[in-house]
Scaffold this motif. Structure first.
Motif, PDB file in Angstrom:
ATOM      1  N   GLY A 110       5.137  12.596   5.981  1.00  0.00           N
ATOM      2  CA  GLY A 110       5.333  11.653   5.164  1.00  0.00           C
ATOM      3  C   GLY A 110       5.949  10.847   5.616  1.00  0.00           C
ATOM      4  N   ASN A 111       5.799   9.775   5.677  1.00  0.00           N
ATOM      5  CA  ASN A 111       6.429   8.666   5.909  1.00  0.00           C
ATOM      6  C   ASN A 111       6.853   7.341   4.759  1.00  0.00           C
ATOM      7  N   TRP A 112       8.140   7.557   4.686  1.00  0.00           N
ATOM      8  CA  TRP A 112       8.923   6.958   3.290  1.00  0.00           C
ATOM      9  C   TRP A 112       9.027   5.782   2.572  1.00  0.00           C
ATOM     10  N   LYS A 113       8.833   4.744   3.934  1.00  0.00           N
ATOM     11  CA  LYS A 113       9.077   3.415   4.468  1.00  0.00           C
ATOM     12  C   LYS A 113      10.737   3.250   4.275  1.00  0.00           C
ATOM     13  N   MET A 114      10.619   1.995   3.420  1.00  0.00           N
ATOM     14  CA  MET A 114      11.531   2.069   2.677  1.00  0.00           C
ATOM     15  C   MET A 114      12.346   1.870   1.701  1.00  0.00           C
ATOM     16  N   GLY A 155       5.514   2.420  16.248  1.00  0.00           N
ATOM     17  CA  GLY A 155       3.898   1.473  16.555  1.00  0.00           C
ATOM     18  C   GLY A 155       3.729   0.872  14.658  1.00  0.00           C
ATOM     19  N   HIS A 156       4.344   1.315  14.120  1.00  0.00           N
ATOM     20  CA  HIS A 156       3.389   1.745  12.426  1.00  0.00           C
ATOM     21  C   HIS A 156       2.847  -0.080  12.401  1.00  0.00           C
ATOM     22  N   SER A 157       1.684  -0.083  12.013  1.00  0.00           N
ATOM     23  CA  SER A 157       1.347  -1.785  11.937  1.00  0.00           C
ATOM     24  C   SER A 157       2.515  -2.845  10.609  1.00  0.00           C
ATOM     25  N   GLU A 158       3.241  -2.539  10.082  1.00  0.00           N
ATOM     26  CA  GLU A 158       4.338  -3.196   9.383  1.00  0.00           C
ATOM     27  C   GLU A 158       5.067  -3.437  10.229  1.00  0.00           C
ATOM     28  N   ARG A 159       5.323  -2.471  11.672  1.00  0.00           N
ATOM     29  CA  ARG A 159       5.984  -3.304  12.919  1.00  0.00           C
ATOM     30  C   ARG A 159       5.393  -3.646  13.718  1.00  0.00           C
ATOM     31  N   TYR A 197      -4.467   6.947  12.951  1.00  0.00           N
ATOM     32  CA  TYR A 197      -5.549   6.151  13.482  1.00  0.00           C
ATOM     33  C   TYR A 197      -5.559   5.327  11.320  1.00  0.00           C
ATOM     34  N   GLU A 198      -4.037   4.372  11.589  1.00  0.00           N
ATOM     35  CA  GLU A 198      -4.016   3.177  10.171  1.00  0.00           C
ATOM     36  C   GLU A 198      -5.006   2.636  10.494  1.00  0.00           C
ATOM     37  N   PRO A 199      -6.059   2.119   9.340  1.00  0.00           N
ATOM     38  CA  PRO A 199      -6.600   0.744   9.409  1.00  0.00           C
ATOM     39  C   PRO A 199      -5.720  -0.344   8.302  1.00  0.00           C
ATOM     40  N   ALA A 203      -6.252  -0.132   4.937  1.00  0.00           N
ATOM     41  CA  ALA A 203      -6.284   0.717   3.642  1.00  0.00           C
ATOM     42  C   ALA A 203      -4.616   1.158   3.759  1.00  0.00           C
ATOM     43  N   ILE A 204      -3.798   0.433   4.596  1.00  0.00           N
ATOM     44  CA  ILE A 204      -2.893   1.048   4.115  1.00  0.00           C
ATOM     45  C   ILE A 204      -1.762  -0.092   2.782  1.00  0.00           C
ATOM     46  N   GLY A 205      -1.599   1.235   1.902  1.00  0.00           N
ATOM     47  CA  GLY A 205      -1.246   0.546   0.207  1.00  0.00           C
ATOM     48  C   GLY A 205      -1.869  -0.103  -0.545  1.00  0.00           C
ATOM     49  N   GLY A 229      -4.266   7.739   8.248  1.00  0.00           N
ATOM     50  CA  GLY A 229      -3.280   7.949   7.231  1.00  0.00           C
ATOM     51  C   GLY A 229      -3.286   5.854   6.934  1.00  0.00           C
ATOM     52  N   GLY A 230      -3.576   5.352   5.501  1.00  0.00           N
ATOM     53  CA  GLY A 230      -4.558   4.214   4.440  1.00  0.00           C
ATOM     54  C   GLY A 230      -4.348   4.541   3.132  1.00  0.00           C
ATOM     55  N   SER A 231      -3.713   5.287   2.138  1.00  0.00           N
ATOM     56  CA  SER A 231      -4.091   5.157   0.921  1.00  0.00           C
ATOM     57  C   SER A 231      -4.854   6.722   0.082  1.00  0.00           C
ATOM     58  N   MET A 232      -4.302   7.747   1.614  1.00  0.00           N
ATOM     59  CA  MET A 232      -4.600   9.465   1.141  1.00  0.00           C
ATOM     60  C   MET A 232      -4.247   9.719   0.058  1.00  0.00           C
ATOM     61  N   LYS A 233      -4.528  10.179  -0.957  1.00  0.00           N
ATOM     62  CA  LYS A 233      -4.374  10.499  -2.079  1.00  0.00           C
ATOM     63  C   LYS A 233      -4.694  12.263  -2.422  1.00  0.00           C
ATOM     64  N   GLY A 278      -2.667  13.487   7.939  1.00  0.00           N
ATOM     65  CA  GLY A 278      -2.485  12.438   7.337  1.00  0.00           C
ATOM     66  C   GLY A 278      -1.198  12.144   7.547  1.00  0.00           C
ATOM     67  N   LEU A 279      -0.949  10.680   7.717  1.00  0.00           N
ATOM     68  CA  LEU A 279       0.261  10.327   7.481  1.00  0.00           C
ATOM     69  C   LEU A 279       0.275   9.601   6.294  1.00  0.00           C
ATOM     70  N   ILE A 280       1.263   9.918   4.878  1.00  0.00           N
ATOM     71  CA  ILE A 280       1.224   9.778   4.075  1.00  0.00           C
ATOM     72  C   ILE A 280       1.990   8.575   3.746  1.00  0.00           C
ATOM     73  N   GLY A 281       1.579   7.889   2.893  1.00  0.00           N
ATOM     74  CA  GLY A 281       3.262   6.445   2.546  1.00  0.00           C
ATOM     75  C   GLY A 281       3.532   6.721   1.362  1.00  0.00           C
ATOM     76  N   GLY A 282       2.674   5.856   0.104  1.00  0.00           N
ATOM     77  CA  GLY A 282       2.734   6.026  -1.316  1.00  0.00           C
ATOM     78  C   GLY A 282       3.420   7.675  -1.956  1.00  0.00           C
ATOM     79  N   ALA A 283       2.127   8.727  -2.020  1.00  0.00           N
ATOM     80  CA  ALA A 283       1.442   9.775  -2.045  1.00  0.00           C
ATOM     81  C   ALA A 283       2.892  10.422  -1.133  1.00  0.00           C
TER      82      ALA A 283
HETATM   83  P1  PGA Z   1      -0.001   4.581   2.622  1.00  0.00           P
HETATM   84  O1  PGA Z   1       0.709   4.319   3.832  1.00  0.00           O
HETATM   85  O2  PGA Z   1      -0.244   6.001   2.381  1.00  0.00           O
HETATM   86  O3  PGA Z   1       1.084   4.197   1.096  1.00  0.00           O
HETATM   87  O4  PGA Z   1      -1.173   3.524   2.373  1.00  0.00           O
HETATM   88  C1  PGA Z   1       0.264   5.304   4.594  1.00  0.00           C
HETATM   89  C2  PGA Z   1       1.539   4.762   5.866  1.00  0.00           C
HETATM   90  O5  PGA Z   1       1.729   3.556   6.130  1.00  0.00           O
HETATM   91  O6  PGA Z   1       1.942   5.578   6.914  1.00  0.00           O
END
Ligand code: PGA
Length: 256
Positions: A5-9, A93-97, A165-167, A170-172, A210-214, A230-235
């Motif tokens: 889980g990547n809780w981000k900010m 190296g997250h794409s947001e970085r 792999y996070e296209p 597809a992220i968020g 990773g990328g909107s996996m729910k 999976g690398l999971i953000g929102g979920a």
């Molecule tokens: P997301 O984020 O699940 O909210 O799309 C994934 C991530 O950026 O690691």
């Protein structure tokens, strides 16, 4: 399989600690077999989250680190500091970085190398933007990120490296890669890792999507042969949905 889980900010100390306890409890109640879990909270919550996870088997990771060991780098955090706070993993190296903080493949390679020197498992993130995919450049971009991020970094064992792999498109966004798109890129990445190290190493490295996996799409994605988690953000910000994804992973592993 690894579900991270990547809780981000998101979350503060109190809500992050509560989320970690909820995840630890839900993980204990679920039968997750050999599916491993990790959570990556913001820096300020690492220690209380680590305390809340004690004994649960859920690993603790950070979302970034600086490539230097220490010194005059105001506002930065080193690999050794993360280890001292109880981390075993670090997202790099997250794409947001890359996108918002200008991190280059070279910066990321230095971080990956420093993470390893300190015994941390890097979760190296790679992935193309929508424009790059539309231009037919997705593989070229991902190849540059994999080769650039791993250049000359030694690994003792496949468990010492995770690639996500996070296209970017597809992220968020709710716009998930199809299982076929994900698997095709994962297989390509595994081939690159085999070329950089060797085949046996590559076949055991965890490559996460990773990328909107729910919970509703996790089964299709996780059942792909080259998708190892999976690398999971929102979920990952809700214990029930995070564990629901892990449950899908466990069901797939049980069938394998
Ligand atoms: P997301 O984020 O699940 O909210 O799309 C994934 C991530 O950026 O690691």
């Amino acid at each position: 399989m690894l579900i991270a889980g990547n809780w981000k900010m998101n979350t503060d100390v109190a809500s992050g600690t509560k989320l970690a306890s909820d995840i630890a409890k839900a993980a204990a109640d679920a039968d997750l077999g050999s599916v491993a879990l990790a959570v990556c909270p913001p820096y300020v919550s690492l220690m209380p989250v680590g305390d809340a996870l004690k004994g649960s088997g859920v690993a603790l990771g950070a979302q970034n680190m600086h490539q230097e060991d220490g010194g005059a780098f105001t506002g930065e955090v080193s690999a050794a500091m993360l280890v001292s706070a109880g981390c075993t993993h670090v997202v790099l190296g997250h794409s947001e970085r890359r996108q918002y903080f200008g991190e280059s493949n070279h910066d990321i390679q230095q971080k990956v190398a420093r993470a390893r020197q300190n015994g941390l498992v890097p979760i190296l993130c790679v992935g193309e933007t929508k424009a790059e995919r539309d231009a037919g450049d997705a593989k070229t971009v991902v190849e540059g990120q994999v080769r650039g991020g791993l250049a000359d970094v030694p690994f003792d064992a496949p468990g010492d490296l995770v690639i996500a792999y996070e296209p970017v498109w597809a992220i968020g966004t709710g716009d998930t890669a199809t299982p076929e798109q994900a698997n095709e890129m994962h297989a390509f990445i595994r081939g690159l890792v085999a070329d950089l190290y060797d085949k046996a190493f590559a076949s055991d490295v965890h490559i996460l999507y990773g990328g909107s996996m729910k919970p509703h799409n996790a089964e299709d994605l996780l059942s792909q042969p080259d998708v190892d988690g999976g690398l999971i953000g929102g979920a990952s910000l809700d214990a029930d949905s995070f564990i629901a994804i892990a449950r899908h992973g466990a069901a797939i592993e049980a069938k394998a």
